[in-house]
Write an enzyme that holds these catalytic residues in place. Structure first.
Site, PDB file in Angstrom:
ATOM      1  N   GLY A  31       0.787  -1.226   0.000  1.00  0.00           N
ATOM      2  CA  GLY A  31       0.000   0.000   0.000  1.00  0.00           C
ATOM      3  C   GLY A  31       0.820   1.279   0.000  1.00  0.00           C
ATOM      4  CE1 TYR A  91      -7.800   4.205   9.520  1.00  0.00           C
ATOM      5  CE2 TYR A  91      -9.249   5.891   8.621  1.00  0.00           C
ATOM      6  CZ  TYR A  91      -8.090   5.146   8.544  1.00  0.00           C
ATOM      7  OH  TYR A  91      -7.208   5.350   7.500  1.00  0.00           O
ATOM      8  CE  LYS A 142      -5.111   6.521  10.152  1.00  0.00           C
ATOM      9  NZ  LYS A 142      -3.672   6.239  10.030  1.00  0.00           N
TER      10      LYS A 142
HETATM   11  P1  NAP Z   1      -2.811  -1.325   4.079  1.00  0.00           P
HETATM   12  O1  NAP Z   1      -2.605  -1.654   2.641  1.00  0.00           O
HETATM   13  O2  NAP Z   1      -3.898  -2.000   4.846  1.00  0.00           O
HETATM   14  O3  NAP Z   1      -1.412  -1.483   4.860  1.00  0.00           O
HETATM   15  C1  NAP Z   1      -1.336  -1.261   6.245  1.00  0.00           C
HETATM   16  C2  NAP Z   1       0.081  -1.473   6.673  1.00  0.00           C
HETATM   17  O4  NAP Z   1       0.169  -1.292   8.106  1.00  0.00           O
HETATM   18  C3  NAP Z   1       0.578  -2.885   6.386  1.00  0.00           C
HETATM   19  O5  NAP Z   1       1.928  -2.820   6.019  1.00  0.00           O
HETATM   20  C4  NAP Z   1       0.417  -3.552   7.731  1.00  0.00           C
HETATM   21  O6  NAP Z   1       1.234  -4.675   7.925  1.00  0.00           O
HETATM   22  C5  NAP Z   1       0.851  -2.430   8.637  1.00  0.00           C
HETATM   23  N1  NAP Z   1       0.467  -2.677  10.021  1.00  0.00           N
HETATM   24  C6  NAP Z   1      -0.785  -2.833  10.518  1.00  0.00           C
HETATM   25  N2  NAP Z   1      -0.732  -3.098  11.831  1.00  0.00           N
HETATM   26  C7  NAP Z   1       0.577  -3.110  12.182  1.00  0.00           C
HETATM   27  C8  NAP Z   1       1.279  -3.325  13.400  1.00  0.00           C
HETATM   28  N3  NAP Z   1       0.629  -3.579  14.540  1.00  0.00           N
HETATM   29  N4  NAP Z   1       2.638  -3.240  13.395  1.00  0.00           N
HETATM   30  C9  NAP Z   1       3.311  -2.987  12.247  1.00  0.00           C
HETATM   31  N5  NAP Z   1       2.705  -2.787  11.059  1.00  0.00           N
HETATM   32  C10 NAP Z   1       1.353  -2.861  11.030  1.00  0.00           C
HETATM   33  O7  NAP Z   1      -3.115   0.223   4.275  1.00  0.00           O
HETATM   34  P2  NAP Z   1      -2.825   1.494   3.346  1.00  0.00           P
HETATM   35  O8  NAP Z   1      -4.067   1.783   2.603  1.00  0.00           O
HETATM   36  O9  NAP Z   1      -1.519   1.377   2.648  1.00  0.00           O
HETATM   37  O10 NAP Z   1      -2.724   2.584   4.511  1.00  0.00           O
HETATM   38  C11 NAP Z   1      -1.486   3.032   5.036  1.00  0.00           C
HETATM   39  C12 NAP Z   1      -1.776   4.178   5.999  1.00  0.00           C
HETATM   40  O11 NAP Z   1      -2.505   5.193   5.286  1.00  0.00           O
HETATM   41  C13 NAP Z   1      -2.668   3.764   7.175  1.00  0.00           C
HETATM   42  O12 NAP Z   1      -2.257   4.464   8.331  1.00  0.00           O
HETATM   43  C14 NAP Z   1      -4.044   4.216   6.738  1.00  0.00           C
HETATM   44  O13 NAP Z   1      -4.875   4.459   7.833  1.00  0.00           O
HETATM   45  C15 NAP Z   1      -3.707   5.483   5.970  1.00  0.00           C
HETATM   46  N6  NAP Z   1      -4.739   5.883   5.015  1.00  0.00           N
HETATM   47  C16 NAP Z   1      -5.083   5.088   3.962  1.00  0.00           C
HETATM   48  C17 NAP Z   1      -6.050   5.536   3.067  1.00  0.00           C
HETATM   49  C18 NAP Z   1      -6.466   4.760   1.875  1.00  0.00           C
HETATM   50  O14 NAP Z   1      -7.385   5.231   1.177  1.00  0.00           O
HETATM   51  N7  NAP Z   1      -5.880   3.627   1.572  1.00  0.00           N
HETATM   52  C19 NAP Z   1      -6.668   6.761   3.275  1.00  0.00           C
HETATM   53  C20 NAP Z   1      -6.295   7.541   4.359  1.00  0.00           C
HETATM   54  C21 NAP Z   1      -5.320   7.089   5.221  1.00  0.00           C
HETATM   55  P3  NAP Z   1       0.704  -6.167   7.524  1.00  0.00           P
HETATM   56  O15 NAP Z   1       0.829  -6.280   6.029  1.00  0.00           O
HETATM   57  O16 NAP Z   1       1.627  -7.066   8.255  1.00  0.00           O
HETATM   58  O17 NAP Z   1      -0.723  -6.262   7.986  1.00  0.00           O
END
Ligand code: NAP
Length: 251
Positions: free
Chosen positions: A30, A157, A161
């Site tokens: 991601g 969530y 945030k």
């Molecule tokens: P994602 O694809 O679900 O990836 C989440 C990442 O966080 C994964 O690498 C996961 O590791 C890691 N993680 C979760 N729990 C953890 C823990 N306890 N210790 C270490 N690593 C952990 O999410 P994403 O969409 O890339 O999102 C990345 C960030 O952007 C997040 O903070 C999310 O809230 C924020 N965000 C995303 C969006 C969106 O539209 N996608 C929008 C706003 C904000 P594993 O692979 O091992 O689970």
């Protein structure tokens, strides 16, 4: 007519800089993955703390869990031994446990706060030690448009945030005089595993409310993080930079 010299702009002043030690949590997929790749491409030494494997080639992958202080400390020690003190830290690891308020369990609330808010705290607290010593550092916290805009079914969530904004601003007031900046990037709807897990009708509803008319790419979030970590952003701290196609304007 004499030849004219083209005006010199700020880009002419860009000079080569030494590679920095950069740590991004959750760079196996991601947004975190795109952020790590962006720093790698600009010549930095990049490490990640991951629960499960699969970081991009060239990124030092250290196993750890941001819910656990000892695990974060051990991971930092390993990264510092390989790359030197962390100069840029990006708290990206995050989870969702969606549910309506009335039905949300204590566990689902606590888990999301533990990873998204306390996890970021554990990581930046550890990073701050080296940054204070070297009197420089860049802290970037990955929040979400949802932190300010709100979202039904995401009380946990959104709370986590929104908390990151207070965290970055308090760090700015505490450490701003020591060459350390702390900023927040607030992505909107970015095409990753996290958003693909949402039901189709929810995705379509979001799409209809995004002025730019499309979902974002992880690279677009990475570009904003990269800027906030740059020398050019030395006077930007405590800011919230939305990367959301206009979804959250004014929130
Ligand atoms: P994602 O694809 O679900 O990836 C989440 C990442 O966080 C994964 O690498 C996961 O590791 C890691 N993680 C979760 N729990 C953890 C823990 N306890 N210790 C270490 N690593 C952990 O999410 P994403 O969409 O890339 O999102 C990345 C960030 O952007 C997040 O903070 C999310 O809230 C924020 N965000 C995303 C969006 C969106 O539209 N996608 C929008 C706003 C904000 P594993 O692979 O091992 O689970």
């Amino acid at each position: 007519m004499p030849a004219t010299t083209p005006p010199t702009g700020p880009t002419d002043a860009v000079t080569e800089r030494a590679p920095r030690s950069v740590l991004v949590t959750g760079a196996n997929r991601g947004i975190g993955r795109a952020i790590a790749q962006r720093f790698l491409a600009s010549g930095d030494r990049v490490a990640t703390i991951v629960r499960s494997g699969g970081a991009p080639d060239g990124v030092l992958e250290v196993r750890g869990d941001v819910r656990d202080t000892a695990s974060v400390d051990a991971a930092f020690t390993e990264v510092e031994a390989a790359h030197g003190p962390v100069e840029v830290v990006v708290a990206n690891a995050g989870v969702t446990r969606d549910g309506l308020l009335m039905r949300m369990t204590d566990e689902d609330f606590a888990e999301v706060l533990d990873v998204n808010l306390a996890g970021a705290f554990r990581v930046v607290r550890r990073a701050s030690k080296g940054m204070i010593r070297s009197r420089r550092g860049r802290i970037v916290l990955i929040s979400s448009v949802v932190g300010m805009y709100g979202s039904p079914g995401q009380v946990n969530y959104a709370s986590s945030k929104a908390g990151l904004v207070g965290m970055a601003r308090s760090i700015t007031r505490e450490l701003g005089g020591r060459g350390i900046t702390a900023n927040v990037v607030a992505p909107g709807f970015i095409d990753t595993d996290m958003t693909q897990a949402l039901p189709d009708d929810r995705q379509q509803a979001y799409l209809g409310s995004i002025p730019v008319g499309r979902f974002g790419h992880a690279d677009e979030v990475a570009a904003a993080v990269h800027f906030l970590a740059s020398d050019d952003a030395a006077y930007v701290s405590g800011a919230v930079l939305p990367v959301d196609g206009g979804l959250g304007m004014g929130h």
